[in-house]
Design an enzyme around this catalytic site. Structure first.
Site, PDB file in Angstrom:
ATOM      1  N   TYR A   1      -4.058  11.877   7.052  1.00 51.45           N
ATOM      2  CA  TYR A   1      -3.866  10.464   6.531  1.00 51.45           C
ATOM      3  C   TYR A   1      -2.877   9.669   7.371  1.00 51.45           C
ATOM      4  O   TYR A   1      -2.958   8.588   7.443  1.00 51.45           O
ATOM      5  CB  TYR A   1      -3.208  10.659   5.022  1.00 51.45           C
TER       6      TYR A   1
ATOM      7  N   GLY B   1       0.774  -1.209   0.018  1.00 54.26           N
ATOM      8  CA  GLY B   1       0.106  -0.026   0.002  1.00 54.26           C
ATOM      9  C   GLY B   1       0.841   1.332  -0.060  1.00 54.26           C
ATOM     10  O   GLY B   1       1.987   1.263  -0.719  1.00 54.26           O
ATOM     11  N   CYS B   2       0.373   2.189   0.510  1.00 51.07           N
ATOM     12  CA  CYS B   2       0.912   3.612   0.339  1.00 51.07           C
ATOM     13  C   CYS B   2       2.413   3.561   1.351  1.00 51.07           C
ATOM     14  O   CYS B   2       2.414   2.866   2.459  1.00 51.07           O
ATOM     15  CB  CYS B   2       0.249   4.754   1.445  1.00 51.07           C
ATOM     16  N   PHE B   3       3.542   3.791   0.561  1.00 50.20           N
ATOM     17  CA  PHE B   3       4.725   3.640   1.274  1.00 50.20           C
ATOM     18  C   PHE B   3       4.823   4.419   2.524  1.00 50.20           C
ATOM     19  O   PHE B   3       5.992   4.238   3.106  1.00 50.20           O
ATOM     20  CB  PHE B   3       5.858   3.799   0.247  1.00 50.20           C
ATOM     21  N   TRP B   4       4.203   5.540   2.344  1.00 47.77           N
ATOM     22  CA  TRP B   4       4.502   6.254   3.905  1.00 47.77           C
ATOM     23  C   TRP B   4       4.161   5.667   4.948  1.00 47.77           C
ATOM     24  O   TRP B   4       4.845   5.632   6.060  1.00 47.77           O
ATOM     25  CB  TRP B   4       3.545   7.515   3.827  1.00 47.77           C
TER      26      TRP B   4
END
Length: 203
Positions: free
Chosen positions: A178, A32-35
């Site tokens: 987020y 998913g989102c790399f953050w």
């Protein structure tokens, strides 16, 4: 979703032994989102560095604007540099499955949808492939998750670091909604997981 907590999550039966001396190895993972995935591994003992980036596609499309269209074969990924004398590849994968993401979601992760958010392990050698395939099989047979794992296990062709503003994003933007709702709960989980493991080692 896993049926057990990270503290109860099974260790991989097939794994690499810890080495006798310090060093640096890399694991490239997409969840998913790399953050969010980056934030988890930056808080894991034995990890020295984490880079957000792209894997699975070609160099000419390895940029955020293009990858975000979902038309490339890239996945948002992280390159985890770890000390194999302190943590094994299998333990890196354990955190990947138990905390970093939900491996039963196909081409999405939480609020993010698209193939760029797929679950994938990009293996760098035959040993990483063997450990990853065996662990997924172990978790599926044990029905650790409510649904089958959909994580791809594919060879790493190249890892392309993401733009500078993506690196260490969660730590630099703690008030971003987020990050508050998606990354910070995972960071709390990995810290609690490590505290529990430390108590087992040092009762």
């Amino acid at each position: 979703m896993a049926r057990v907590s990270p503290e109860q999550f099974p260790d991989p039966i097939v794994d690499a032994a810890l080495t006798g001396q310090a060093g640096q190895r890399q694991a490239v993972l997409a969840g998913g989102c790399f953050w969010c995935v980056e934030a988890v591994y930056l808080n894991l003992d034995g990890v020295s560095a984490v880079k957000s980036g792209y894997a699975g596609g070609s160099a000419d499309t390895a940029d955020y604007q293009t990858v975000s269209t979902g038309t490339t074969n890239h996945a948002e990924s992280v390159e985890v540099s770890y000390d194999p004398s302190r943590i094994s590849y299998g333990q890196i994968l354990k955190v990947f499955f138990a905390i970093a993401h939900d491996p039963t979601q196909l081409n999405r992760q939480g609020p993010d949808t698209g193939r760029q958010y797929r679950s994938a392990i990009f293996y760098g050698d035959d040993e990483q492939k063997r450990i990853a395939v065996a662990y997924i099989d172990q978790l599926n047979k044990a029905a650790v998750f409510e649904k089958p794992i959909v994580t791809e296990v594919v060879p790493l062709e190249a890892f392309y670091p993401a733009e500078t503003y993506h690196q260490d994003y969660a730590a630099r933007n703690p008030l971003n909604p987020y990050i508050v709702f998606n990354a910070q709960p995972k960071v709390r989980k990995v810290r609690a997981y490590q505290e529990a493991r430390e108590k087992v080692r040092n009762p």
